[in-house]
Design an enzyme around this catalytic site. Structure first.
Site, PDB file in Angstrom:
ATOM      1  N   THR A 191       0.859  -1.186   0.000  1.00 42.56           N
ATOM      2  CA  THR A 191       0.000   0.000   0.000  1.00 42.56           C
ATOM      3  C   THR A 191       0.894   1.234   0.000  1.00 42.56           C
ATOM      4  OG1 THR A 191      -1.812  -1.047   1.143  1.00 42.56           O
ATOM      5  CG2 THR A 191      -1.544   1.290   1.552  1.00 42.56           C
ATOM      6  N   ARG A 249     -15.073  -6.198   0.536  1.00 40.89           N
ATOM      7  CA  ARG A 249     -14.427  -5.733   1.783  1.00 40.89           C
ATOM      8  C   ARG A 249     -13.756  -4.367   1.563  1.00 40.89           C
ATOM      9  NH1 ARG A 249      -8.892  -4.188   3.132  1.00 40.89           N
ATOM     10  NH2 ARG A 249      -8.562  -4.604   5.319  1.00 40.89           N
ATOM     11  N   VAL A 250     -13.933  -3.468   2.505  1.00 36.97           N
ATOM     12  CA  VAL A 250     -13.271  -2.167   2.440  1.00 36.97           C
ATOM     13  C   VAL A 250     -12.396  -2.028   3.679  1.00 36.97           C
ATOM     14  CG1 VAL A 250     -13.620   0.330   2.473  1.00 36.97           C
ATOM     15  CG2 VAL A 250     -15.121  -1.108   1.087  1.00 36.97           C
ATOM     16  N   GLY A 251     -11.182  -1.570   3.495  1.00 37.23           N
ATOM     17  CA  GLY A 251     -10.258  -1.420   4.627  1.00 37.23           C
ATOM     18  C   GLY A 251     -10.194   0.002   5.143  1.00 37.23           C
ATOM     19  N   ASP A 252      -9.103   0.316   5.788  1.00 38.11           N
ATOM     20  CA  ASP A 252      -8.932   1.629   6.422  1.00 38.11           C
ATOM     21  C   ASP A 252      -8.566   2.728   5.422  1.00 38.11           C
ATOM     22  OD1 ASP A 252      -6.463   0.190   6.069  1.00 38.11           O
ATOM     23  OD2 ASP A 252      -5.456   1.782   7.184  1.00 38.11           O
ATOM     24  N   GLY A 281      -1.277  -1.301   6.821  1.00 35.15           N
ATOM     25  CA  GLY A 281      -1.297  -2.434   7.746  1.00 35.15           C
ATOM     26  C   GLY A 281      -2.626  -3.146   7.677  1.00 35.15           C
ATOM     27  N   THR A 282      -2.887  -3.970   8.662  1.00 34.46           N
ATOM     28  CA  THR A 282      -4.149  -4.715   8.689  1.00 34.46           C
ATOM     29  C   THR A 282      -5.280  -3.729   8.985  1.00 34.46           C
ATOM     30  OG1 THR A 282      -3.522  -5.238  10.942  1.00 34.46           O
ATOM     31  CG2 THR A 282      -3.242  -6.967   9.322  1.00 34.46           C
TER      32      THR A 282
HETATM   33  N1  ASP Z   1      -4.350  -1.072   5.046  1.00 34.03           N
HETATM   34  C1  ASP Z   1      -4.632  -1.759   3.826  1.00 34.03           C
HETATM   35  C2  ASP Z   1      -5.982  -2.435   3.958  1.00 34.03           C
HETATM   36  O1  ASP Z   1      -6.270  -3.015   4.992  1.00 34.03           O
HETATM   37  C3  ASP Z   1      -3.628  -2.796   3.444  1.00 34.03           C
HETATM   38  C4  ASP Z   1      -2.178  -2.409   3.551  1.00 34.03           C
HETATM   39  O2  ASP Z   1      -1.861  -1.353   4.082  1.00 34.03           O
HETATM   40  O3  ASP Z   1      -1.304  -3.153   3.072  1.00 34.03           O
HETATM   41  O4  ASP Z   1      -6.717  -2.454   3.015  1.00 34.03           O
END
Ligand code: ASP
Length: 362
Positions: free
Chosen positions: A228, A256-259, A280-281
């Site tokens: 990312t 799915r949507v992340g941060d 990150g996660t």
């Molecule tokens: N933060 C991103 C997500 O969870 C993934 C990443 O940063 O590698 O979508």
């Protein structure tokens, strides 16, 4: 000479002197404005299991070259007096076009074998923000995020609506094949086999999202680690901006949507405090509102940027078993990198100096 002539001459002389004095007064100030204003740009290309033993020197130099290229794109804009928003977009575009990174071309695959992209941007001067989630046809999602911020009344647009909006804004539209890379495809097959949802550089899967015990790093995982991307900037006018772009997590569920597109979670900027971009996660960053948490510590607890980042990483990530990192830049140009992973692709540039890039913890 008549009285009125005398007065006219006096006023002429006075206006000449005033004009001259005005220029003497103004010119050095204008000159100072051109040369004495500082600017700073900070970037990341993802965090994860990045150690000297897990990547080869060739891969490391490829990453460093890419970081350098992205930093120089933003530096050029800031040096010319451009805004932090413009610099963040230009920098992230370079990353999105580079298949090394998990954003734009080279994005990871969902469990369905598709690429769904998320991006966001925030302007620290105005407090305006824009984001897109789950777009599948936008070549540069960071451009779509900026368009949401500047050309719509909204903050976040998703899937088909976001794709259509981007098209209406005349942004570059591509077919789904554009995002395909073999390495990412292989990465998906491996993650599926091991029933894991993986952060980009975390094929070792130390995240709580893994459904199996930690496995050995496979050779392909050693060779192909992508991430990312994010950028934070302080321009010559004293304004901050932050932006982030991603393909998300390998083998993530469809939809799915992340941060990354969530303002306050993956991205945040406020001239009064700090600009932050995370990687990150994502689920941990969303629950802990990580980007905003850094700003809140500075705003309410009057923490400096370094302490604020350290505290946020500890309480919102490490204590909760989340993994990742962030870049932060305060309104005075102080930089802080924070991560609890083994490494994070990252770098910065100040004024017209040469860019600095880093990969490992030390
Ligand atoms: N933060 C991103 C997500 O969870 C993934 C990443 O940063 O590698 O979508």
């Amino acid at each position: 000479m008549t009285f009125s002539n005398c007065c006219a001459n006096f006023f002429k002389l006075q206006s000449i002197l005033f004009g001259f004095g005005f220029w003497i007064f103004i010119m050095p100030t204008a000159h100072a404005a051109e040369t004495s204003k500082n600017f700073t740009l900070v970037v990341h290309g993802g965090s994860g299991t990045i150690t000297r033993s897990s990547i080869t020197p060739e891969i490391e130099s490829q990453y460093r070259a890419s970081l350098d290229r992205a930093l120089k794109a933003g530096q050029k804009i800031l040096a010319a007096g451009g805004t932090s928003v413009e610099a963040v977009v230009a920098t992230i575009r370079v990353f999105e076009d580079d298949p090394l990174f998990n954003a734009g071309k080279g994005a990871v695959f969902t469990s369905e074998g598709k690429n769904e992209l998320d991006a966001s941007i925030m302007d620290g001067q105005t407090g305006m923000a824009g984001a897109v989630a789950g777009v599948v046809t936008v070549k540069n999602p960071i451009e779509a995020a900026r368009s949401v911020m500047t050309k719509s009344k909204h903050v976040l647009m998703t899937s088909t609506g976001a794709d259509e909006f981007a098209k209406a804004q005349k942004l570059d539209i591509v077919g789904p094949d554009y995002f395909f890379t073999q390495q990412r495809w292989d990465q998906l097959q491996s993650a599926k086999k091991r029933q894991q949802i993986e952060m980009d550089h975390d094929s070792k899967s130390k995240t709580s999202m893994s459904t199996e015990k930690e496995g050995a790093i496979q050779p392909w995982e050693v060779d192909y680690k992508y991430g990312t991307v994010g950028a934070v900037a302080l321009d010559q006018h004293g304004n901050l901006a932050a932006g982030t772009s991603t393909g998300g997590l390998t083998n993530k569920l469809y939809g799915r949507v992340g941060d990354t597109p969530i303002i306050g979670a993956g991205t945040y900027a406020d001239n009064r405090t700090v600009a932050v971009s995370c990687t990150g996660t994502g689920e941990f960053f969303m629950r802990g509102l990580v980007a905003y948490d850094v700003a809140a510590r500075m705003k309410y607890a009057k923490a400096n940027v370094s302490d604020a980042v350290d505290q946020t990483i500890q309480t919102e990530l490490t204590d909760k078993k989340g993994r990742g990192g962030l870049i932060a830049l305060d309104a005075k140009g102080n930089i802080k990198f924070g991560f609890n992973t083994e490494g994070m692709y990252r770098g910065y540039v100040k004024n017209n100096e040469a860019p600095v890039t880093m990969v490992y913890k030390d």
